[in-house]
Design a protein around this motif. Structure first.
Motif, PDB file in Angstrom:
ATOM      1  N   UNK A  42       0.691  -1.044  -0.017  1.00  0.00           N
ATOM      2  CA  UNK A  42       0.250  -0.012  -0.090  1.00  0.00           C
ATOM      3  C   UNK A  42       0.604   1.285   0.091  1.00  0.00           C
ATOM      4  N   UNK A  43       2.044   1.232  -0.624  1.00  0.00           N
ATOM      5  CA  UNK A  43       2.695   2.305  -0.950  1.00  0.00           C
ATOM      6  C   UNK A  43       2.279   3.282  -1.827  1.00  0.00           C
ATOM      7  N   UNK A  44       2.026   4.723  -1.535  1.00  0.00           N
ATOM      8  CA  UNK A  44       1.395   5.463  -2.499  1.00  0.00           C
ATOM      9  C   UNK A  44       2.330   6.470  -2.744  1.00  0.00           C
ATOM     10  N   UNK A  45       2.427   6.932  -3.995  1.00  0.00           N
ATOM     11  CA  UNK A  45       3.337   7.966  -4.505  1.00  0.00           C
ATOM     12  C   UNK A  45       2.554   9.442  -4.229  1.00  0.00           C
ATOM     13  N   UNK A  46       3.223  10.375  -3.442  1.00  0.00           N
ATOM     14  CA  UNK A  46       2.912  11.516  -3.440  1.00  0.00           C
ATOM     15  C   UNK A  46       3.676  12.517  -4.473  1.00  0.00           C
ATOM     16  N   UNK A  47       2.978  13.057  -5.555  1.00  0.00           N
ATOM     17  CA  UNK A  47       3.492  13.949  -6.509  1.00  0.00           C
ATOM     18  C   UNK A  47       2.771  15.038  -6.871  1.00  0.00           C
ATOM     19  N   UNK A  48       3.078  16.120  -6.125  1.00  0.00           N
ATOM     20  CA  UNK A  48       2.277  17.367  -6.306  1.00  0.00           C
ATOM     21  C   UNK A  48       3.361  18.272  -6.718  1.00  0.00           C
ATOM     22  N   UNK A  49       3.686  18.492  -7.817  1.00  0.00           N
ATOM     23  CA  UNK A  49       5.133  19.397  -8.249  1.00  0.00           C
ATOM     24  C   UNK A  49       4.342  20.374  -9.443  1.00  0.00           C
ATOM     25  N   UNK A  50       3.344  20.826  -9.159  1.00  0.00           N
ATOM     26  CA  UNK A  50       2.891  21.559 -10.420  1.00  0.00           C
ATOM     27  C   UNK A  50       3.090  23.115 -10.162  1.00  0.00           C
ATOM     28  N   UNK A  51       3.297  23.488  -8.935  1.00  0.00           N
ATOM     29  CA  UNK A  51       3.643  24.958  -8.597  1.00  0.00           C
ATOM     30  C   UNK A  51       4.848  25.577  -9.187  1.00  0.00           C
ATOM     31  N   UNK A  52       4.934  26.708  -9.655  1.00  0.00           N
ATOM     32  CA  UNK A  52       6.382  27.310 -10.161  1.00  0.00           C
ATOM     33  C   UNK A  52       7.438  27.612  -8.963  1.00  0.00           C
ATOM     34  N   UNK A  53       6.791  27.449  -7.857  1.00  0.00           N
ATOM     35  CA  UNK A  53       7.775  27.583  -6.487  1.00  0.00           C
ATOM     36  C   UNK A  53       7.846  26.231  -5.935  1.00  0.00           C
ATOM     37  N   UNK A  54       9.098  26.011  -6.005  1.00  0.00           N
ATOM     38  CA  UNK A  54       9.589  24.466  -5.527  1.00  0.00           C
ATOM     39  C   UNK A  54       9.085  24.444  -4.068  1.00  0.00           C
ATOM     40  N   UNK A  55       9.010  25.790  -3.012  1.00  0.00           N
ATOM     41  CA  UNK A  55       8.619  25.453  -1.866  1.00  0.00           C
ATOM     42  C   UNK A  55       7.262  24.626  -1.726  1.00  0.00           C
ATOM     43  N   UNK A  56       6.430  24.872  -2.723  1.00  0.00           N
ATOM     44  CA  UNK A  56       5.052  24.308  -2.471  1.00  0.00           C
ATOM     45  C   UNK A  56       5.107  22.769  -3.135  1.00  0.00           C
ATOM     46  N   UNK A  57       6.270  22.379  -3.757  1.00  0.00           N
ATOM     47  CA  UNK A  57       6.500  20.871  -4.169  1.00  0.00           C
ATOM     48  C   UNK A  57       5.892  20.047  -2.784  1.00  0.00           C
ATOM     49  N   UNK A  58       5.097  18.823  -3.234  1.00  0.00           N
ATOM     50  CA  UNK A  58       5.190  17.670  -2.433  1.00  0.00           C
ATOM     51  C   UNK A  58       5.553  16.226  -3.219  1.00  0.00           C
ATOM     52  N   UNK A  59       6.655  15.675  -3.004  1.00  0.00           N
ATOM     53  CA  UNK A  59       7.037  14.663  -3.732  1.00  0.00           C
ATOM     54  C   UNK A  59       7.603  13.727  -2.538  1.00  0.00           C
ATOM     55  N   UNK A  60       7.316  12.289  -2.683  1.00  0.00           N
ATOM     56  CA  UNK A  60       7.750  11.416  -1.722  1.00  0.00           C
ATOM     57  C   UNK A  60       6.751  10.287  -2.045  1.00  0.00           C
ATOM     58  N   UNK A  61       6.538   9.551  -0.849  1.00  0.00           N
ATOM     59  CA  UNK A  61       5.481   8.669  -0.552  1.00  0.00           C
ATOM     60  C   UNK A  61       4.913   8.386   0.772  1.00  0.00           C
ATOM     61  N   UNK A  62       3.748   7.821   0.793  1.00  0.00           N
ATOM     62  CA  UNK A  62       3.157   7.446   2.134  1.00  0.00           C
ATOM     63  C   UNK A  62       3.018   5.743   2.005  1.00  0.00           C
ATOM     64  N   UNK A  63       2.672   5.267   3.469  1.00  0.00           N
ATOM     65  CA  UNK A  63       2.945   3.834   3.491  1.00  0.00           C
ATOM     66  C   UNK A  63       2.573   3.486   4.886  1.00  0.00           C
ATOM     67  N   UNK A  64       1.723   2.403   4.865  1.00  0.00           N
ATOM     68  CA  UNK A  64       1.336   2.052   6.415  1.00  0.00           C
ATOM     69  C   UNK A  64       2.556   1.186   6.801  1.00  0.00           C
ATOM     70  N   UNK A  65       2.950   1.597   8.057  1.00  0.00           N
ATOM     71  CA  UNK A  65       3.920   0.784   8.776  1.00  0.00           C
ATOM     72  C   UNK A  65       3.068   0.007  10.362  1.00  0.00           C
ATOM     73  N   UNK A  66       3.682  -1.064  10.401  1.00  0.00           N
ATOM     74  CA  UNK A  66       3.276  -1.690  11.914  1.00  0.00           C
ATOM     75  C   UNK A  66       4.494  -2.068  12.643  1.00  0.00           C
ATOM     76  N   UNK A  67       5.607  -2.377  11.957  1.00  0.00           N
ATOM     77  CA  UNK A  67       6.792  -2.790  12.791  1.00  0.00           C
ATOM     78  C   UNK A  67       7.823  -1.961  12.265  1.00  0.00           C
ATOM     79  N   UNK A  68       8.573  -1.537  13.373  1.00  0.00           N
ATOM     80  CA  UNK A  68      10.030  -0.573  12.870  1.00  0.00           C
ATOM     81  C   UNK A  68      10.746  -0.976  11.862  1.00  0.00           C
TER      82      UNK A  68
END
Length: 123
Positions: A42-68
């Motif tokens: 259930x890894x999900x891509x986070x990819x919101x890089x539409x803004x001209x301003x890099x500071x507004x970008x959201x690039x990464x992943x989300x993932x459920x974790x149960x154990x370290x």
């Protein structure tokens, strides 16, 4: 627990921002490949890089974790990306659709350690 790992895009110097813009397609491809390879986890891509301003970008992943131990794979991936592309990363948890950062790691912040991040997350 639902965690996220993002490429830190705030407080970048002009040189860092330029490099991030140049490397964006490669970073997006690497994260897309990781998300697709770990779809069963259930890894999900986070990819919101539409803004001209890099500071507004959201690039990464989300993932459920149960154990370290499950943090090893995403932390290692982002450590490798940090080394290769000279970036920093933000890691935290998502609760009620809100992101709460717990740690930063990468080129300038130092290598991320899954065990310590698990402690910060309360795993």
């Amino acid at each position: 627990m639902l965690i996220y790992v993002l490429i830190a895009t705030d407080r970048l110097e002009e040189k860092q921002e330029k490099k991030l813009r140049q490397n964006l397609p490669e970073l997006q491809a690497a994260l897309q490949a990781y998300a697709e390879a770990n779809e069963a986890n259930q890894v999900t891509l986070i990819n919101d890089c539409e803004s001209d301003d890099c500071e507004d970008w959201q690039l990464g992943i989300s993932q459920p974790i149960k154990k370290h131990i499950q943090l090893n794979f995403p932390v290692n991936l982002f450590n490798d990306l940090a080394k290769k592309y000279e970036i920093d990363c933000e890691v935290g948890y998502i609760e009620d659709r809100e992101r709460e950062p717990v740690s930063y790691f990468g080129k300038h912040e130092g290598q991320g350690e899954a065990f310590l991040i698990a402690e910060y997350l309360g795993l």
